[in-house]
Design a protein around this motif. Structure first.
Motif, short mmCIF file in Angstrom:
data_model
loop_
_atom_site.label_atom_id
_atom_site.label_comp_id
_atom_site.label_asym_id
_atom_site.label_seq_id
_atom_site.Cartn_x
_atom_site.Cartn_y
_atom_site.Cartn_z
N GLN A 9 68.83 -59.61 81.67
CA GLN A 9 68.87 -60.87 82.42
C GLN A 9 67.65 -61.74 82.11
N LYS A 10 66.48 -61.11 81.96
CA LYS A 10 65.29 -61.88 81.58
C LYS A 10 65.48 -62.54 80.22
N PHE A 14 65.75 -66.49 79.34
CA PHE A 14 64.93 -67.08 78.28
C PHE A 14 65.80 -67.95 77.37
N VAL A 15 66.92 -67.42 76.91
CA VAL A 15 67.82 -68.18 76.03
C VAL A 15 68.33 -69.42 76.75
N SER A 16 68.68 -69.27 78.00
CA SER A 16 69.16 -70.40 78.78
C SER A 16 68.10 -71.48 78.90
N ALA A 137 65.93 -58.43 72.99
CA ALA A 137 64.77 -59.26 72.62
C ALA A 137 64.36 -59.01 71.17
N ASP A 138 64.39 -57.75 70.76
CA ASP A 138 64.05 -57.41 69.37
C ASP A 138 65.06 -58.02 68.39
N ASP A 146 61.94 -65.69 69.48
CA ASP A 146 61.00 -64.67 69.95
C ASP A 146 60.78 -64.72 71.46
N TYR A 147 61.43 -63.80 72.15
CA TYR A 147 61.27 -63.68 73.60
C TYR A 147 59.83 -63.34 73.98
N TYR A 148 59.22 -62.46 73.22
CA TYR A 148 57.88 -61.98 73.56
C TYR A 148 56.85 -63.12 73.49
N THR A 149 56.96 -63.96 72.49
CA THR A 149 56.07 -65.12 72.39
C THR A 149 56.30 -66.05 73.57
#
Length: 168
Positions: A9-10, A14-16, A137-138, A146-149
């Motif tokens: 969901q996180k 993020f994509v949304s 995310a990976d 990049d979700y982590y960034t």
């Protein structure tokens, strides 16, 4: 220190968020262009002059003691431009000839919006197919998003969704 839990969901949020930021920017861009084009028309300049004269007359009516309903019913030029833009969006796929000019200006923006929406759907598909949020995310990182960034970003930093290829 262990890895922070990343839920699907996180990643989806993020994509949304990235998608919404990108579509909002495109919409502001085309609204500014269309507003500029509409305001540059001689016919619209004449309309603005007529609206100004109508507002003056309505103010005189109000001062004469007949209320302000006439003044309140006269639209502003900004209201009319907003109406034209929103009507054009609804007519875009099959525009009547009277809307052809504004729809022609809108076409490149509609195509860019479609690419963002396709990329968002591709990202959602990656998320849905992943076993975990971290795996999603990976996978998105490998695809260029990049979700982590983003999670560790500065508040003013905006990522570009165009890195992810849209469509099937």
């Amino acid at each position: 220190m262990g890895k922070i839990y990343v839920s699907k969901q996180k990643v989806r949020n993020f994509v949304s968020r990235v998608s919404c930021d990108k579509t909002d920017a495109i919409e502001k861009e085309y609204e500014a262009l269309l507003t500029q084009e509409i305001k540059s028309l001689d016919a619209f300049k004449r309309l603005e002059e007529a609206l100004s004269e109508a507002q003056k007359a309505a103010k005189d009516i109000r001062q004469a003691g007949f209320g302000d309903s006439v003044l309140a019913s006269i639209p502003t030029s900004e209201f009319l431009i907003d109406r034209m833009i929103s009507r054009c969006e609804s007519f875009y796929n099959e525009p009547p000839k009277t809307w052809a000019s504004i729809c022609k200006l809108l076409k490149p923006f509609v195509e860019r919006l479609a690419k963002v929406r396709n990329a968002r759907q591709s990202a959602y598909r990656i998320i849905d197919e992943a076993q975990t949020g971290r795996a999603a995310a990976d996978a998105l990182k490998e695809a260029g998003l990049d979700y982590y960034t983003w999670e560790n970003r500065q508040p003013e930093m905006v990522l570009d969704l165009s890195a992810l290829k849209g469509g099937d």
